[in-house]
Design an enzyme around this catalytic site. Sequence first.
Site, short mmCIF file in Angstrom:
data_model
loop_
_atom_site.label_atom_id
_atom_site.label_comp_id
_atom_site.label_asym_id
_atom_site.label_seq_id
_atom_site.Cartn_x
_atom_site.Cartn_y
_atom_site.Cartn_z
N ASN A 11 0.70 -1.01 0.07
CA ASN A 11 -0.06 -0.06 -0.03
C ASN A 11 0.82 1.15 0.09
OD1 ASN A 11 -2.47 -1.62 0.68
ND2 ASN A 11 -2.20 -1.31 2.72
N LYS A 40 0.82 -4.55 4.85
CA LYS A 40 1.61 -5.56 5.74
C LYS A 40 2.66 -6.67 5.24
CE LYS A 40 -0.80 -7.37 9.19
NZ LYS A 40 -0.12 -6.37 10.06
N ASN A 43 5.54 -4.37 4.44
CA ASN A 43 6.62 -4.19 5.53
C ASN A 43 6.97 -5.40 5.94
OD1 ASN A 43 5.42 -1.35 5.40
ND2 ASN A 43 3.81 -2.09 7.00
N GLU A 138 -4.60 -9.05 3.88
CA GLU A 138 -5.06 -7.82 3.20
C GLU A 138 -5.03 -8.18 1.84
OE1 GLU A 138 -3.15 -4.16 6.04
OE2 GLU A 138 -2.21 -4.72 4.17
N ASN A 182 -1.45 -10.61 17.81
CA ASN A 182 -1.49 -9.94 18.98
C ASN A 182 -2.38 -10.31 20.22
OD1 ASN A 182 -3.92 -8.71 18.39
ND2 ASN A 182 -3.14 -6.98 17.37
N GLY A 204 2.97 -6.12 23.04
CA GLY A 204 3.30 -4.56 22.97
C GLY A 204 4.68 -4.35 23.65
N ASP A 229 5.90 6.18 16.95
CA ASP A 229 4.70 5.65 16.03
C ASP A 229 4.91 4.08 16.10
OD1 ASP A 229 3.07 5.18 14.23
OD2 ASP A 229 4.17 5.87 12.27
N ASP A 235 4.43 -5.73 12.09
CA ASP A 235 4.89 -6.36 10.71
C ASP A 235 6.39 -6.35 10.89
OD1 ASP A 235 2.57 -6.27 9.73
OD2 ASP A 235 2.80 -4.35 8.86
N ALA A 263 11.32 -0.54 15.94
CA ALA A 263 10.42 -0.05 14.88
C ALA A 263 9.50 0.94 15.25
CB ALA A 263 9.76 -1.10 14.19
#
Length: 289
Positions: A11, A40, A43, A138, A182, A204, A229, A235, A263
């Site tokens: 994307n 995704k 990445n 995706e 996740n 996380g 960010d 990914d 990242a």
Amino acid sequence: MARIVVVGSINMDLVTTVGRRPAAGETVSGDGFALVPGGKGSNQAIAARRAGAEVEFVGAVGSDVFADALRKVLREDGVGVARLREVDGPCGIATIVVDAGGENTIIVVAGANGRMTELSTADLETVAGADVLLCQLEIPVPTVLAAARHARANGTVVLLNPSPVRDLPDDVWAEVDIAVVNEGEAARLESALRDVPHVVTTLGGAGASYRGPGGLALAHPGFPVRVVDTTGAGDTFTGALAAHWHEGPAAALAWACAAGALATTKLGASASVPAAAEVEAVLAAAGAR
């Protein structure tokens, strides 16, 4: 060097930074805007490549102004693009809003990714020649299933990141060797994941956990970083895990946790993926290498 083929999405990300994300019906002023290649699949391909793997990408771009930039970002990282096709119409795009705390809201429009409805003989040969097939959700699920079935039939390990999360047919799960989820995805897919041999759950900032055959369980703590960010961090984790899976779950988990943490320290998805030397330095400093 692991050989990885990614069958997935690519994307153009339209990234806006704000002090806080707007509530429904509210307008807020933004702090900045950037066009950042993402998706995704792309990445994860870049993350696997920067982690040291040999990577081929199977996917689709559209015929609009974003196509050349999306091809370029893969080529510049040394990701093979011989199986990246062009279709009429727009490329996939994602509209991303990132707040001051680094948290994001994302809207994805599939574009060319939604037209990845079949795999050619050459695509399937690429899958069969890899050590690991890496897929996400995706692109159309039947395409993921076709790639996974061919991989399994040819001894290629199938790693699925079932995101964006959805319920999948049992025949998809039957082909999966490794799932990376996740915490929210793990809860949603709990029953489906029970029969997957290897399940990695990202936590996380707390790191990640692993559940393997015979009740084997591992965990790796997170690495403290200043978060800018979180877009694409999962990914990066997944691509790095795939690149180092041949070293065993413990080593792959450590590498993935370090890469995923790094990242989050930069804006954007593909632009924030760390180089192998950066990850090695973090692991060495933590005594994990």
